[in-house]
Design an enzyme around this catalytic site. Structure first.
Site, short mmCIF file in Angstrom:
data_model
loop_
_atom_site.label_atom_id
_atom_site.label_comp_id
_atom_site.label_asym_id
_atom_site.label_seq_id
_atom_site.Cartn_x
_atom_site.Cartn_y
_atom_site.Cartn_z
N ARG A 118 48.50 38.89 47.80
CA ARG A 118 48.76 38.74 49.22
C ARG A 118 47.64 38.07 50.04
NH1 ARG A 118 49.63 44.76 51.34
NH2 ARG A 118 47.25 44.29 50.78
N GLY A 124 45.15 35.85 48.81
CA GLY A 124 44.81 34.57 48.53
C GLY A 124 46.18 33.57 48.99
N ASN A 142 35.74 41.41 47.69
CA ASN A 142 35.10 42.40 48.12
C ASN A 142 33.98 42.81 47.27
OD1 ASN A 142 36.58 42.86 50.63
ND2 ASN A 142 38.01 44.13 49.71
N GLY A 170 43.46 41.45 57.15
CA GLY A 170 44.60 42.03 56.49
C GLY A 170 45.92 41.37 56.51
N LYS A 199 30.39 42.16 56.12
CA LYS A 199 31.91 42.56 55.89
C LYS A 199 31.70 44.33 55.51
CE LYS A 199 36.37 42.52 55.04
NZ LYS A 199 36.80 43.47 54.16
#
Lengths: 297, 297, 297, 297
Positions: C10, C12, C87, C115, C165
């Site tokens: 989703r 990438g 992440n 997102g 992040k």
């Protein structure tokens, strides 16, 4: 039984005395030549013990413990036992155990509670390792432990002793915080004449009766408001480790963490948080907090 | 001495037995006709006591206590004493005291700790009121209190007894939470074989030795994982009152509140918080949390 | 510019679309043969790029990222650049960077926020690494970032992108918890008719106006009480890492941790704590909590 | 429409200007003779308004608001409306409403957000009261509110406006704490070069984008480390009220409370807690914390 003790500071020194009173033959070593040491080097200590040897390491965690255990790994023989009685992290234990295992040396980790009272009262011991090894050192543990039914446990495999001690200290943090919150609330209330006397009254018959409350009685005997104590506390690492371990295990530890953060805050840890709060309030409220002012927005 | 006891439930009934064993003449009353009451009404109770009378009220806080104290205010005479031994809020005490004072009746508030063990172990007592009045009821307090040097205190003026009990219970919440956090962390750790046995080992010689830990030993004797206990707890009000009082006094109580919130959460108190979290994550992450999925975003 | 993208899920996949719309030539690879991939292996991907190559890794942190970066270390040449946009923990970054450096390969870590909205709104990017390397990938970053003055930062040396992040996500947890606490309080209050409408009214002109509050408006458009949302939330790791990092740095993070623990609790993390509380109360109070009872002691 | 405004301080004065620009006829009064008041007394203010009158009270909560509302109850007539736009507690509102109702006077409570920016940006308004009364004052609300779809809500019955504002401020506390925790963590990390620049980068396209973050950008424009801000913050009462309300409703609010406690702690609220911790550690550890020492036990 015969045992080597490495580290003759306050804890190690007291433990040697208790062990000798219990009939054990202890060979003591400390880096400090002014200490009450029996031998002048690790080599001499190893030479002075009959195989299979047991050596108890009672030095600060981190570098000092790492150095001693590495050297013992080279000096000791298969069948010997190393006990780490310091405050190592439980993950250090599993590493130490597997390093020593390569030379056939057994390892136990022992969490030791009792502080300066241990010499008289005995030391609560939590041990991690194989039961087979634990049984060999049991005479030592039995002498160090306090009188009474409890005070000694084989908590789990290697790492379990320090894991248990870590949790013990986390609980200790939470209990002290709980007592502190109660005392602080009473200190500011017009309803309580003497907060220390009120807390001390709970030493008998109340739900919160505890050894820590007995210590509180001692602490406030001549200083009912604790005015002589600084409103600042360090943290020694173990409660932090417990909160981290619990985070990874998915267990919330808000009371333990509250105690830890209160200490970190007393060291300035929250200063930058408050700077952000003050800066934002100045932006939307139009003024900066003044220390002697109750601001509203 | 002679005294009336209103409320013969578990607490009041046990206290009457302890007082009678101590040689006091107690006239007991309870609303429940099936109770072991000596008289059938408050009027009869008052008539059965020699002035100046002392009446101990041991009924649930709130409405029941309000009703009894209002009636006593009409039935008693100047110089009589009312003791509220229930769990009233400390601000109710100051109101009750001033209402009774209009008729010359004195008032004490008594926080009572000890639970079901009090009958045998004695009740830790925290009293609020004037020393002059306290001294008159002292023989009763001396009989109820536990053996030992401690267990009884005149904590402050009217309200001080219940304020002290409130703080005591807040500390109790914090201590239980601390033990719970430690146990829960060990329950999930591969390093600890038997968490209950490890905690119980701390009953002797450790820093966290306490009456609560002795109770933990009892509680886990036949159920080391506490699997038989529901993961749900009520809150009885006093820790909540303590957190509120401390908030007004400017004292942070994160450990006490953590304990309280854990109980409120177990009752569904945080459900709507989590619904917001899940709804927002669904918005920016594109999916709703599934219970058996570890979501990432 | 030309770049390889590894991982066409989703995130990438959307990023590739945005980059191509921005005029970049992207060669995409994914393990999944059903994906919209341009090449069928990492070898082909490397062969398809002109040196000096830039390869963006957008696969789950942990094992998948480890595997890809290890392989890239063998396939790429000195002067090539690897960007980890997943992440990963910031300490993994420093390890990866030094491993790749042995073959002369440069490394950047990029924290990516946005997102499912990122495809349209752009992705807020936080990058860690050397400025020299950052400048080479800047055309890519400029295309991915949202419109507006902000949304892209070279946060620090290697690790800094994921550290930033991680902190960003910790703040996000705290903000969602704050909104949740407000909503939950209003849901139980007789003073508020429609909590969702009240919260939504703050979208304009209030101090708490925010993108999250805009999302809340969307989320509650057809479900004002969020009854359709489960009162359960997972945690994705980054807030946990932030609390741990802050603990080590001596910075208290009670709001971030509260958000994290609320989620862990919703997964049963506090159940054993409550079992201890219930067990101890049963010991001193004489009864076990019943779910439909308000117990007192 | 015509309206009286009582209180011409920063908030009231700015609101009068915005209302007059919107075409309303405002009669202003302030206790301070140096203010820009139109009349010199409440009596004159009432006389200057055509019945049925609307009077907006914009004075500090507590004593000043009590005094003004009591006087208005005597001066106004049946059918008039009082709006309390200050920061009163929601339980004061229900009391005020029923007192005024005795004379047939209607009451609305209005929570007002917007701070110094409200004059330009508009004021987010949350109103409590009957819809019938709300509709009569709607022209005023419409002028005060910010542009955009949102910014005005009839939150519930009397008390609902201040309840909503209280919750709004509680959320605001939590959000500021969340930003503060993130900033403080980055300030101590070697991974982040410029924490303020990193946070500011999130103003566009990130999940935490918000008006507060825009204000953070302003606040740090010339002081990236916020070194000029004191690490001390006051609390204005509303977050405290929210935590208390939530406690009574059984809703945990750990993030809101964390923010509040951080401020109380910065004012010395935890000092006595730390004194207890230090005193107990001295008892079992044998020494008092020294400020420049990392103690272990």
């Amino acid at each position: 039984m015969q045992m080597g003790m490495i580290g003759l500071g306050r804890m190690g020194g007291n433990m040697v005395r208790r062990l000798r009173e219990g009939g054990h033959k202890i060979v003591g070593f400390d880096m400090n030549p002014d200490s009450d040491r029996d031998v002048a080097s690790l080599e001499e200590l190893v030479a002075a013990l009959q195989p299979p040897r047991t050596v108890w390491v009672m030095v600060p965690s981190g570098e000092p413990t790492e150095a001693v255990i590495t050297q013992l790994g080279n000096l000791l023989d298969a069948g010997d036992i190393v006990v780490d009685g310091g405050n190592s992290h439980y993950t250090d234990d599993t590493r130490h155990a597997s390093e020593l295992k390569r030379n056939g040396i057994d390892f136990l980790d022992a969490g030791v509670s009792g502080g300066v009272w241990g010499a008289e009262r005995g030391y609560a011991l939590m041990v991690g390792g194989e039961e087979r090894v634990y049984r060999k050192v049991l005479p030592i543990f039995e002498t160090l432990k306090p009188q009474g039914e409890h005070g000694l446990v084989l908590a789990g495999p290697v790492g379990g002793g320090h894991f248990a001690k870590m949790v013990h200290n986390g609980i200790e943090y939470g209990m002290m915080q709980a007592f502190g919150e109660g005392f602080a609330t009473m200190m500011r209330s017009e309803y309580i004449t003497d907060p220390a006397a009120t807390m001390t009254s709970w030493c008998d018959g109340s739900v919160v009766a505890s050894w820590l409350l007995d210590l509180f009685e001692n602490a406030t005997e001549h200083d009912h408001t604790l005015a002589g104590m600084p409103p600042v506390a360090n943290e020694s690492g173990e409660a932090r480790w417990m909160v981290e371990a619990a985070l990874e295990l998915g267990v919330p530890t808000p009371a333990t963490a509250a105690a830890l953060w209160q200490r970190q805050t007393s060291r300035g840890g929250a200063d930058d948080i408050l700077r952000v709060v003050t800066a934002l309030r100045a932006q939307f409220g139009g003024h900066v907090t003044k220390v002697d002012e109750i601001a509203t927005h």
